[in-house]
Design a protein around this motif. Structure first.
Motif, mmCIF file in Angstrom:
data_model
loop_
_atom_site.group_PDB
_atom_site.id
_atom_site.type_symbol
_atom_site.label_atom_id
_atom_site.label_comp_id
_atom_site.label_asym_id
_atom_site.label_seq_id
_atom_site.Cartn_x
_atom_site.Cartn_y
_atom_site.Cartn_z
ATOM 1 N N UNK A 1 0.849 -1.202 0.000
ATOM 2 C CA UNK A 1 0.000 0.000 0.000
ATOM 3 C C UNK A 1 0.879 1.243 0.000
ATOM 4 N N UNK A 2 0.320 2.363 -0.431
ATOM 5 C CA UNK A 2 1.012 3.621 -0.293
ATOM 6 C C UNK A 2 1.620 4.143 -1.563
ATOM 7 N N UNK A 3 1.698 3.331 -2.651
ATOM 8 C CA UNK A 3 2.278 3.824 -3.885
ATOM 9 C C UNK A 3 1.206 4.505 -4.730
ATOM 10 N N UNK A 4 1.636 5.330 -5.678
ATOM 11 C CA UNK A 4 0.707 6.121 -6.458
ATOM 12 C C UNK A 4 -0.257 5.311 -7.288
ATOM 13 N N UNK B 1 -1.610 2.364 -6.413
ATOM 14 C CA UNK B 1 -2.403 1.449 -5.602
ATOM 15 C C UNK B 1 -3.871 1.568 -5.949
ATOM 16 N N UNK B 2 -4.558 0.447 -5.894
ATOM 17 C CA UNK B 2 -5.996 0.428 -6.138
ATOM 18 C C UNK B 2 -6.706 0.197 -4.806
ATOM 19 N N UNK B 3 -7.772 0.909 -4.560
ATOM 20 C CA UNK B 3 -8.580 0.687 -3.367
ATOM 21 C C UNK B 3 -9.973 0.285 -3.789
ATOM 22 N N UNK B 4 -10.655 -0.405 -2.903
ATOM 23 C CA UNK B 4 -11.998 -0.881 -3.221
ATOM 24 C C UNK B 4 -13.011 0.233 -3.090
ATOM 25 N N UNK B 5 -14.123 0.136 -3.803
ATOM 26 C CA UNK B 5 -15.172 1.137 -3.652
ATOM 27 C C UNK B 5 -15.769 1.096 -2.256
ATOM 28 N N UNK C 1 -1.719 -9.603 4.570
ATOM 29 C CA UNK C 1 -2.937 -9.009 4.036
ATOM 30 C C UNK C 1 -2.800 -8.791 2.536
ATOM 31 N N UNK C 2 -3.826 -9.188 1.812
ATOM 32 C CA UNK C 2 -3.869 -8.893 0.394
ATOM 33 C C UNK C 2 -4.170 -7.413 0.216
ATOM 34 N N UNK C 3 -3.989 -6.932 -1.001
ATOM 35 C CA UNK C 3 -4.318 -5.530 -1.273
ATOM 36 C C UNK C 3 -5.795 -5.236 -0.993
ATOM 37 N N UNK C 4 -6.742 -6.120 -1.400
ATOM 38 C CA UNK C 4 -8.145 -5.872 -1.038
ATOM 39 C C UNK C 4 -8.368 -5.814 0.467
ATOM 40 N N UNK D 1 -6.156 -4.850 2.747
ATOM 41 C CA UNK D 1 -5.612 -3.572 3.202
ATOM 42 C C UNK D 1 -6.552 -2.429 2.846
ATOM 43 N N UNK D 2 -7.196 -2.517 1.678
ATOM 44 C CA UNK D 2 -8.142 -1.483 1.282
ATOM 45 C C UNK D 2 -9.359 -1.470 2.197
ATOM 46 N N UNK D 3 -9.834 -2.648 2.582
ATOM 47 C CA UNK D 3 -10.990 -2.718 3.490
ATOM 48 C C UNK D 3 -10.637 -2.137 4.862
ATOM 49 N N UNK D 4 -9.430 -2.447 5.341
ATOM 50 C CA UNK D 4 -8.980 -1.890 6.623
ATOM 51 C C UNK D 4 -8.932 -0.370 6.537
ATOM 52 N N UNK D 5 -8.429 0.127 5.435
ATOM 53 C CA UNK D 5 -8.336 1.575 5.216
ATOM 54 C C UNK D 5 -9.714 2.229 5.258
ATOM 55 N N UNK D 6 -10.667 1.662 4.546
ATOM 56 C CA UNK D 6 -12.015 2.235 4.520
ATOM 57 C C UNK D 6 -12.683 2.159 5.892
ATOM 58 N N UNK D 7 -12.509 1.035 6.591
ATOM 59 C CA UNK D 7 -13.104 0.901 7.918
ATOM 60 C C UNK D 7 -12.515 1.915 8.892
ATOM 61 N N UNK D 8 -11.196 2.147 8.792
ATOM 62 C CA UNK D 8 -10.538 3.129 9.662
ATOM 63 C C UNK D 8 -11.085 4.531 9.398
ATOM 64 N N UNK D 9 -11.244 4.884 8.132
ATOM 65 C CA UNK D 9 -11.776 6.204 7.800
ATOM 66 C C UNK D 9 -13.211 6.349 8.300
#
Length: 251
Positions: free
Chosen positions: A1-4, A6-10, A156-159, A161-169
């Motif tokens: 995560x963190x690179x330009x 990177x893909x995040x989930x909707x 953690x897979x990228x998906x 990590x994306x879910x963790x990111x969204x939940x944190x926000x």
């Protein structure tokens, strides 16, 4: 995560978590819910959260640090010595838009000697790795999350990590809403004073504001002086920043 690239989930990819978080009406229950999701769904062992008030908010002198899974002695030291002021991982997170692993901090920013010493101390207490996650909230309130595991880099897979990111926000946004609802303002403004301050925030001068309000320029000027006195500031820029920090006007 963190690179330009990177893909995040909707947003709707974590809808069950978001709905539960959005429905929570108590800060302690909200924290328990978030930690449960991180532990049960993602196997996180180390969970921390910094709630960072904006510089002119009523609670500006307090920084809330919450932690689960960390050694209590380390958490107490971190709070009592205010190590968050030199923690380069937390500081870097609030200048980045995407999560990154703690172990990559030395590759991301140039560290001061004080920050290098902090990392040496940190690694005496903390093995393993995890994600540093920035969060952005209303009225200039930022947040920082550390989500990780004790002994190794989390698998953690990228998906994931994306879910963790969204939940944190989502957690941070809801926490801000509940927290700000309980703040005691050290000043109050009338509806007309708030209206004038909002016009000032939009870049209007006193003469234009007077025309919009059907008032005299001197009346607007006098009102602004009363606003500054109430808010304990000496200029309109500080008044605007403080009003935004308190959620009284839109930036």
């Amino acid at each position: 995560m963190g690179e330009g690239n990177d893909q995040t989930l909707p947003y709707n990819a974590v809808e069950p978590h978001i709905l539960a978080i959005d429905d929570c009406e108590d800060k302690d229950a909200l924290w328990d819910l978030f930690c449960g999701v991180m532990q049960d769904d993602y196997g996180a062992e180390l969970i921390s959260y910094h709630h960072i008030p904006s510089p002119l908010a009523p609670d500006r002198l307090g920084l809330k640090v919450m932690a689960v899974g960390h050694d209590p002695a380390w958490v107490n030291m971190y709070r009592e010595r205010e190590l968050f002021r030199i923690d380069p991982i937390a500081q870097a997170a609030n200048h980045m838009l995407l999560p990154f692993y703690w172990s990559s901090i030395e590759d991301r920013i140039k560290l001061t000697q004080e920050q290098k010493d902090f990392l040496v101390l940190l690694r005496q207490w903390l093995k393993g790795d995890g994600l540093a996650i920035p969060a952005f909230g209303p009225s200039g309130r930022n947040g920082y999350f550390g989500i990780g595991c004790r002994e190794a880099v989390p698998d953690w897979s990228r998906p994931d990590a994306a879910r963790i990111y969204w939940a944190a926000q989502a957690f941070h946004t809801r926490y801000c809403i509940l927290h700000m609802a309980g703040l005691d303002m050290d000043f109050t403004l009338t509806s007309r004073q708030t209206q004038i301050l909002q016009h000032l925030a939009r870049g209007l001068d006193t003469q234009t504001i007077a025309v919009l309000l059907g008032s005299q320029t001197d009346t607007v000027d006098n009102t602004i002086r009363r606003i500054l006195k109430k808010m304990g500031v000496t200029d309109t820029g500080s008044a605007i920043l403080r009003a935004v920090s308190c959620g009284l006007i839109e930036p």
